[in-house]
Design a protein around this motif. Structure first.
Motif, PDB file in Angstrom:
ATOM      1  N   LYS A   1     -13.677   2.686  -4.081  1.00 41.60           N
ATOM      2  CA  LYS A   1     -13.403   3.385  -2.836  1.00 41.60           C
ATOM      3  C   LYS A   1     -12.579   2.542  -1.865  1.00 41.60           C
ATOM      4  N   ASP A   2     -12.656   1.227  -1.964  1.00 43.09           N
ATOM      5  CA  ASP A   2     -11.860   0.386  -1.071  1.00 43.09           C
ATOM      6  C   ASP A   2     -10.418   0.272  -1.565  1.00 43.09           C
TER       7      ASP A   2
ATOM      8  N   THR B   1      -4.542   6.759  -0.169  1.00 42.81           N
ATOM      9  CA  THR B   1      -3.819   5.502   0.007  1.00 42.81           C
ATOM     10  C   THR B   1      -4.255   4.529  -1.066  1.00 42.81           C
ATOM     11  N   VAL B   2      -3.295   4.099  -1.850  1.00 47.70           N
ATOM     12  CA  VAL B   2      -3.554   3.074  -2.864  1.00 47.70           C
ATOM     13  C   VAL B   2      -3.291   1.740  -2.184  1.00 47.70           C
ATOM     14  N   THR B   3      -4.328   0.981  -1.931  1.00 42.79           N
ATOM     15  CA  THR B   3      -4.181  -0.266  -1.189  1.00 42.79           C
ATOM     16  C   THR B   3      -3.914  -1.431  -2.132  1.00 42.79           C
TER      17      THR B   3
ATOM     18  N   GLN C   1       4.410  10.285  -9.036  1.00 42.99           N
ATOM     19  CA  GLN C   1       4.523   9.229 -10.040  1.00 42.99           C
ATOM     20  C   GLN C   1       4.641   7.896  -9.315  1.00 42.99           C
ATOM     21  N   LEU C   2       3.634   7.072  -9.429  1.00 44.23           N
ATOM     22  CA  LEU C   2       3.619   5.755  -8.786  1.00 44.23           C
ATOM     23  C   LEU C   2       3.957   4.684  -9.804  1.00 44.23           C
ATOM     24  N   SER C   3       4.960   3.893  -9.464  1.00 42.84           N
ATOM     25  CA  SER C   3       5.335   2.745 -10.300  1.00 42.84           C
ATOM     26  C   SER C   3       5.241   1.492  -9.450  1.00 42.84           C
ATOM     27  N   VAL C   4       4.391   0.569  -9.861  1.00 39.72           N
ATOM     28  CA  VAL C   4       4.202  -0.677  -9.124  1.00 39.72           C
ATOM     29  C   VAL C   4       4.840  -1.809  -9.926  1.00 39.72           C
ATOM     30  N   LEU C   5       5.789  -2.492  -9.295  1.00 37.40           N
ATOM     31  CA  LEU C   5       6.543  -3.527 -10.001  1.00 37.40           C
ATOM     32  C   LEU C   5       5.857  -4.887  -9.892  1.00 37.40           C
TER      33      LEU C   5
ATOM     34  N   SER D   1       0.845  -1.198   0.000  1.00 35.36           N
ATOM     35  CA  SER D   1       0.000   0.000   0.000  1.00 35.36           C
ATOM     36  C   SER D   1       0.874   1.239   0.000  1.00 35.36           C
ATOM     37  N   VAL D   2       0.413   2.255  -0.656  1.00 33.04           N
ATOM     38  CA  VAL D   2       1.174   3.494  -0.799  1.00 33.04           C
ATOM     39  C   VAL D   2       0.299   4.668  -0.377  1.00 33.04           C
ATOM     40  N   LYS D   3       0.844   5.536   0.465  1.00 36.06           N
ATOM     41  CA  LYS D   3       0.104   6.719   0.904  1.00 36.06           C
ATOM     42  C   LYS D   3       0.706   7.963   0.274  1.00 36.06           C
ATOM     43  N   ILE D   4      -0.163   8.802  -0.254  1.00 40.24           N
ATOM     44  CA  ILE D   4       0.245  10.072  -0.856  1.00 40.24           C
ATOM     45  C   ILE D   4      -0.400  11.200  -0.057  1.00 40.24           C
ATOM     46  N   GLU D   5       0.400  12.191   0.298  1.00 42.34           N
ATOM     47  CA  GLU D   5      -0.114  13.309   1.100  1.00 42.34           C
ATOM     48  C   GLU D   5      -0.251  14.572   0.264  1.00 42.34           C
TER      49      GLU D   5
END
Lengths: 111, 116
Positions: free
Chosen positions: B64-65, B80-82, B112-116, B18-22
């Motif tokens: 939304k989840d 937050t991208v879960t 910039q979000l990169s998910v491997l 999970s990634v949180k962005i503020e």
């Protein structure tokens, strides 16, 4: 269906010339229209706002027109400079809170 | 003009994390903030409207989840991208309106979000 179209994905012009970007929309009745500049990897920056009852707005080298009959806005940059190279987005206010954006036109000004 | 600060500017993560962005409004209070997603050469797509002290309003098709939004104060909203997956890789941008000038949107610098 509702659309916001910026007709040119990319526009290349020579330094010193006037750049003209187009924004057309369908099935919207925006209270106002805005133009933003976006540089690569950055968030958009507000440039100009023009209301539905205004025909033209100017700010330094920038000029925006708004024709609600044609459902079109034109964005002009006069005496263009290489530093003007960026993506330009038009945005419409749809209701009190909702802004919708076009896909943008990537402008390149060559020295 | 009003300043919106967004962190981090870039994040690389493994699939499933999970990634949180503020997103912070630095010199004004923002009762409403907006979260957008942008793919290369495409338009900003509104994901959700974040309202201070209440639940976010999500656009049609946005889970939304999957994208949890919290707007606990007048100056901070988080996305937050879960359980991120490669298809979540994108440029995420927040924006807010200054209470004194409701017409302009002030944007963060994007993540910039990169998910491997």
């Amino acid at each position: 269906s509702q659309k916001i179209e910026q007709n040119s994905e990319a526009l290349n012009i020579q330094e010193g010339k006037t750049a003209t970007l187009t924004c057309n929309y369908t099935n919207y009745s925006p209270a106002y229209l805005q133009w933003y500049r976006q540089d690569p990897g950055r968030g958009p920056v507000f440039l100009l706002l023009i209301r539905e009852n205004e025909k033209e707005k100017r700010k330094e080298r920038l000029k925006v027109t708004f024709d609600t009959t044609l459902k079109q806005s034109l964005f002009h940059i006069t005496a263009s400079q290489p530093a003007d190279s960026a993506t330009y987005l038009c945005a419409l206010l749809i209701n009190n809170n909702d802004m919708r954006f076009g896909a943008g036109t990537r402008l390149t000004v060559k020295p | 003009g009003a300043v919106v600060s967004q962190h981090p500017s870039r994040v690389i993560c493994k699939s499933g994390t999970s990634v949180k962005i503020e997103c912070r409004s630095l010199d004004f209070q923002a009762t409403t903030m907006f979260w957008y997603r942008q793919f290369p050469k495409q338009s900003l797509m509104l994901m959700a409207t974040s309202n201070e002290g209440s639940k976010a309003t999500y656009e049609q098709g946005v889970e939304k989840d999957k994208f949890l939004i919290n707007h606990a104060s007048l100056t901070l909203s988080t996305l937050t991208v879960t359980s991120a997956h490669p298809e979540d890789s994108s440029f995420y941008i927040c924006s807010a309106r200054d209470g004194g000038n409701q017409e302009k949107l002030f944007f963060g610098s994007g993540t910039q979000l990169s998910v491997l």
